[in-house]
Design an enzyme around this catalytic site. Structure first.
Site, PDB file in Angstrom:
ATOM      1  N   LYS A 199      24.550  27.233  28.797  1.00 53.91           N
ATOM      2  CA  LYS A 199      25.895  26.681  28.948  1.00 53.91           C
ATOM      3  C   LYS A 199      25.930  25.863  30.225  1.00 53.91           C
ATOM      4  O   LYS A 199      26.005  26.402  31.319  1.00 53.91           O
ATOM      5  CB  LYS A 199      26.981  27.763  29.029  1.00 53.91           C
ATOM      6  CG  LYS A 199      28.400  27.150  28.943  1.00 53.91           C
ATOM      7  CD  LYS A 199      29.455  27.954  29.643  1.00 53.91           C
ATOM      8  CE  LYS A 199      29.658  27.556  31.079  1.00 53.91           C
ATOM      9  NZ  LYS A 199      30.231  26.191  31.286  1.00 53.91           N
TER      10      LYS A 199
ATOM     11  N   CYS B  24      24.653  23.823  47.664  1.00 57.47           N
ATOM     12  CA  CYS B  24      24.906  25.176  48.154  1.00 57.47           C
ATOM     13  C   CYS B  24      24.027  25.527  49.345  1.00 57.47           C
ATOM     14  O   CYS B  24      24.406  26.347  50.185  1.00 57.47           O
ATOM     15  CB  CYS B  24      24.715  26.189  47.035  1.00 57.47           C
ATOM     16  SG  CYS B  24      23.153  25.993  46.150  1.00 57.47           S
TER      17      CYS B  24
ATOM     18  N   GLU C 280      32.772  27.910  52.385  1.00 58.28           N
ATOM     19  CA  GLU C 280      31.955  26.829  51.828  1.00 58.28           C
ATOM     20  C   GLU C 280      32.867  25.674  51.417  1.00 58.28           C
ATOM     21  O   GLU C 280      33.691  25.821  50.515  1.00 58.28           O
ATOM     22  CB  GLU C 280      31.149  27.329  50.630  1.00 58.28           C
ATOM     23  CG  GLU C 280      30.182  26.295  50.091  1.00 58.28           C
ATOM     24  CD  GLU C 280      29.344  26.834  48.947  1.00 58.28           C
ATOM     25  OE1 GLU C 280      28.152  26.494  48.878  1.00 58.28           O
ATOM     26  OE2 GLU C 280      29.881  27.586  48.109  1.00 58.28           O
TER      27      GLU C 280
ATOM     28  N   GLU D 206      22.749  32.766  41.831  1.00 57.42           N
ATOM     29  CA  GLU D 206      22.592  31.907  43.011  1.00 57.42           C
ATOM     30  C   GLU D 206      23.976  31.363  43.294  1.00 57.42           C
ATOM     31  O   GLU D 206      24.513  30.564  42.526  1.00 57.42           O
ATOM     32  CB  GLU D 206      21.576  30.798  42.728  1.00 57.42           C
ATOM     33  CG  GLU D 206      21.136  30.066  43.986  1.00 57.42           C
ATOM     34  CD  GLU D 206      21.840  28.749  44.146  1.00 57.42           C
ATOM     35  OE1 GLU D 206      22.828  28.715  44.927  1.00 57.42           O
ATOM     36  OE2 GLU D 206      21.431  27.772  43.523  1.00 57.42           O
TER      37      GLU D 206
END
Length: 473
Positions: free
Chosen positions: A170, A279, A378, A245
């Site tokens: 997906k 990231c 973040e 992750e």
């Protein structure tokens, strides 16, 4: 206008179970550039059934058969590299040089690396009288993000099928076109029916159905920490393996030495790549407090060299991926100013001359403290924060004072000192002076996730260990 209105299930392009579609927006123009079908739980059921049916035969294939398939996939990937790059530019705004270069190149690099790993991967080994087997875990549900689409698909799909697993992918509904082309690549390469399946859709319709599906043996997810928590909860009832992750807030410790200027400038450029949507980006730069003024001037000059514009042009960065992302970044930039950080470059609003598209000014804050929002959360945009440290113990303490632990960076002329500092950073990946290695395991500590991708360790996530005691009496 691209239309991705069929799913790839059981080796065929099939109609979805439902009729709902989702528009895909070009972030450079803010206009619709295509549509995808929105998958449902019933589509996931069909894909799982196809993968389950294919698993017994595929799991028993030889190393040589799998290597031949990977070589065929690589050949087809190379044929479609231009199509993949064009899709990436359109769906996520990657500049042409980035799309044709590192975006497509990372996917190819992981595929080529997997071929080398598979040649010698130890599916069995003897320990005294016991034989240890590494057997495929089974049917794997793979959920990938929009920021490095081909990279993240390849580090999941290729190790899974290399170890004998079957897969359901997906991709992100925000950047679905490159995944659709990759499914065409797999089909053209002759991947056996059911070994690779593609279901487009969103998290609510497809992601949740995959993570909670009782006949999926493993889920591998890359994305936000918030979404990762929900996936783990959904997966818990069936006790399936979950690897993740997730987010990052990478610290980049710049040592106090003769390479200071080039390392500050390089750190700014590294942060801005891919519009800051990485990231593992070095988003917290740590410099000696006594050299903060110098760092500010260096960072200001480096930020001025980062050009922003249409992905078809010769610019350093393009837009961020969506209005949601744009608005979120703008909020963080305003928050940084409100909390008293020094705005060195950039700021809120679009760059001058860009009235449409989700373009963000390359932004640098200095005099940041580690309790500020922009140092802790973040941002996922072209926003760098610069913090001062006293000595190296202080630098390491600041670096490790984070909920995240995905990537860290150390830059300095004294390699021994850089190595020592790198060893003290609590992150799964620590880059010394710009090192890079496709064979190096990638993954995080703390809220940055669990498990590893890249290299042989990426294969390990897709196998179960079996011990045959008394195998060699």
């Amino acid at each position: 206008m691209r239309e991705c209105l069929k799913f790839y299930i059981g080796g065929e392009w099939v109609e979805p179970d439902g009729s709902d579609t989702l528009p895909v927006e070009n972030p450079a123009t803010e206009s619709e550039c295509g549509r995808i079908a929105l998958g449902l739980a019933a589509d996931v059921d069909r894909a799982v059934a196809a993968a389950r049916k294919a698993f017994p035969a595929w799991s028993r294939t030889s190393r040589e058969d799998r290597l031949a398939l990977l070589q065929a996939i690589l050949a087809e990937y190379d044929k479609r590299s231009g199509d993949l790059a064009a899709a990436l530019s359109e769906e996520m705004g990657a500049p042409a040089a980035l799309a044709n270069g590192f975006q497509v190149g990372l996917g190819r690099g992981h595929l080529a690396t997997a071929i080398e790993i598979l040649k010698t991967y130890p599916f069995s080994e003897d320990r005294g009288e016991t034989r240890i087997l590494r057997e495929p875990i089974g049917v794997c549900g793979l959920i990938t993000p929009w920021n490095w689409p081909l990279n993240q698909i390849m580090v999941k799909v290729i190790p899974a099928i290399s170890t004998g697993c079957t897969t359901i992918l997906k991709p992100s509904e925000i950047a679905p076109f490159s995944a659709q082309i990759l499914a065409e690549v797999m089909d053209a390469a002759g991947v056996p029916a059911g070994v690779f399946n593609l279901v487009q859709g969103d998290g609510a319709g497809v992601g949740s159905a995959m993570s909670g599906h009782p006949d999926i043996d493993m889920v591998s997810f890359t994305g936000s920490t918030r979404a990762g928590v929900e996936i783990a909860r959904n997966a818990a009832a069936s006790v399936k393996r979950v690897t993740q992750e997730l987010g990052g807030k990478g610290a980049h410790i710049v040592l106090d030495d003769d390479a200071f200027a080039q390392n500050v400038s390089g750190g700014v450029a590294n942060m801005m790549g891919n519009s800051g949507q990485t990231c593992s980006a070095p988003s917290r730069m740590l410099v000696p407090a006594k050299r903060m003024a110098e760092a500010i001037e260096l960072a200001r000059a480096a930020a001025s060299e980062v050009t922003v514009g249409d992905p078809s042009g010769n610019f350093t960065i393009g837009p961020v991926v969506s209005r949601t992302q744009f608005d979120r970044i703008q909020g963080f930039i305003q928050k940084g100013q409100d909390e008293g950080a020094t705005l060195v470059a950039g700021g809120t609003g679009r760059p001058e001359g860009l009235e449409h598209g989700y373009y963000v000014k390359p932004t640098v804050f200095a005099d940041v403290t580690n309790d500020m929002t922009i140092a802790r959360e973040e941002i996922f945009g072209p926003v760098l924060t610069i913090l001062g440290y006293g000595d190296l113990d202080d630098a390491v303490a600041i670096a490790n004072d984070s909920d995240y632990g995905l990537a860290g960076y150390v830059s300095g002329a004294d390699l021994d000192t850089a190595r020592d500092v790198a060893g003290r950073i609590r992150s799964g990946w620590v880059v010394i002076n710009g090192g890079f290695d496709f064979m190096a395991p990638f993954g995080g500590y703390k809220q940055s996730g669990n498990g590893r991708e890249w290299g042989a360790e990426g294969f390990d996530e897709y196998v179960e260990l079996k011990a045959l005691l008394g195998y060699k009496p």
